[in-house]
Design an enzyme around this catalytic site. Structure first.
Site, PDB file in Angstrom:
ATOM      1  N   ASP A  63       0.872  -1.169   0.000  1.00 34.90           N
ATOM      2  CA  ASP A  63       0.000   0.000   0.000  1.00 34.90           C
ATOM      3  C   ASP A  63       0.912   1.223   0.000  1.00 34.90           C
ATOM      4  O   ASP A  63       1.372   1.663   1.049  1.00 34.90           O
ATOM      5  CB  ASP A  63      -0.907  -0.003   1.228  1.00 34.90           C
ATOM      6  CG  ASP A  63      -1.831   1.201   1.275  1.00 34.90           C
ATOM      7  OD1 ASP A  63      -2.279   1.651   0.205  1.00 34.90           O
ATOM      8  OD2 ASP A  63      -2.093   1.703   2.383  1.00 34.90           O
TER       9      ASP A  63
ATOM     10  N   ASP B 189      -2.612   1.068   7.358  1.00 36.85           N
ATOM     11  CA  ASP B 189      -1.747   0.851   6.189  1.00 36.85           C
ATOM     12  C   ASP B 189      -1.384  -0.623   6.043  1.00 36.85           C
ATOM     13  O   ASP B 189      -1.301  -1.138   4.934  1.00 36.85           O
ATOM     14  CB  ASP B 189      -0.471   1.702   6.294  1.00 36.85           C
ATOM     15  CG  ASP B 189      -0.783   3.186   6.307  1.00 36.85           C
ATOM     16  OD1 ASP B 189      -1.371   3.668   5.322  1.00 36.85           O
ATOM     17  OD2 ASP B 189      -0.451   3.855   7.304  1.00 36.85           O
TER      18      ASP B 189
ATOM     19  N   GLU C  73      -1.484  -1.366  -4.910  1.00 43.59           N
ATOM     20  CA  GLU C  73      -2.706  -0.635  -5.218  1.00 43.59           C
ATOM     21  C   GLU C  73      -2.445   0.371  -6.333  1.00 43.59           C
ATOM     22  O   GLU C  73      -1.406   1.025  -6.360  1.00 43.59           O
ATOM     23  CB  GLU C  73      -3.226   0.087  -3.972  1.00 43.59           C
ATOM     24  CG  GLU C  73      -4.606   0.670  -4.154  1.00 43.59           C
ATOM     25  CD  GLU C  73      -5.175   1.180  -2.855  1.00 43.59           C
ATOM     26  OE1 GLU C  73      -5.955   0.435  -2.237  1.00 43.59           O
ATOM     27  OE2 GLU C  73      -4.836   2.305  -2.464  1.00 43.59           O
TER      28      GLU C  73
END
Length: 159
Positions: free
Chosen positions: A8, A139, A67
Site C-alpha cells: 500500500d 496501512d 494498489e
C-alpha cells in the site's frame, strides 16, 4: 504455496503485508509499514525502495501486488504517490517478481464483498481472514488486503 507481498504505497508511510496462500486459505507471515523521514522526496523514495527490497530479500515472495493510483484532488500528492508506487514496483522487479495492480474498489470487493467498504471494515475482515488477534493498523490492513485480493484473483476464488 506462493508467498505474496502486498504493498500500500505512500510517500510518508508505505504499508506492507506478506501472506502465503493455498487455495482460499491464507497464512499471515508479516506486516508493517515503512515510515519515511520527511527530508525530501528523493530520500523518501530511496527509503521506500530500500525497505521493500529488504522485505523481498528476507521473505522471498514469488508474487507482489500493489494498489493502483486513484484520482486525487491534490495533483502534487498524486504525483508523489505515483513515484512511491514506482519505486516499490522496481524494488520487487529487481528480483524478477511479477507485480499485479488492483484498484481500491477491487481490493475492497475481494476482501469485504463491497467495493465502497470503509477502512474499518477492511481492517476487520483482514483480521478475520488471517486469524489475527487485533485489527491491523490501517496501512498494514490495506497491504494485507491487497495481498488477499491478489490471492483471490490468481486462484479464481471469490469470497
Amino acid at each position: 504455496m506462493p508467498i505474496i507481498l502486498g504493498i500500500d504505497p505512500g510517500s510518508n508511510i508505505t504499508g506492507y503485508g506478506i501472506i502465503d496462500a493455498i487455495g482460499n486459505k491464507y497464512n499471515y507471515l508479516a506486516s508493517g509499514h515503512i515510515k519515511t523521514t520527511k527530508n525530501n522526496l528523493s530520500v523518501q523514495l530511496q527509503e521506500i525502495f530500500a525497505g521493500i527490497f529488504e522485505l523481498v530479500k528476507q521473505y522471498h515472495p514469488s508474487e507482489a501486488a500493489v494498489e493502483q493510483v486513484f484520482m486525487h484532488a491534490n495533483v502534487s500528492s498524486a504525483l508523489k504517490l505515483g513515484q512511491a508506487r514506482g519505486v516499490a514496483i522496481v524494488a520487487a522487479a529487481q528480483e524478477n517478481i511479477p507485480v499485479a495492480e488492483y484498484s481500491a474498489r477491487q481490493v475492497k470487493q475481494a476482501v469485504v464483498g463491497y467495493g465502497n467498504a470503509e477502512k474499518s471494515q477492511v481492517q476487520h475482515m483482514v483480521k478475520l481472514l488471517l486469524h489475527l488477534k487485533h485489527d491491523p493498523q490501517a496501512d498494514e490492513a490495506d497491504a494485507l488486503a491487497i495481498a488477499i485480493c491478489h490471492a483471490n484473483s490468481r486462484s479464481g476464488y471469490k469470497l
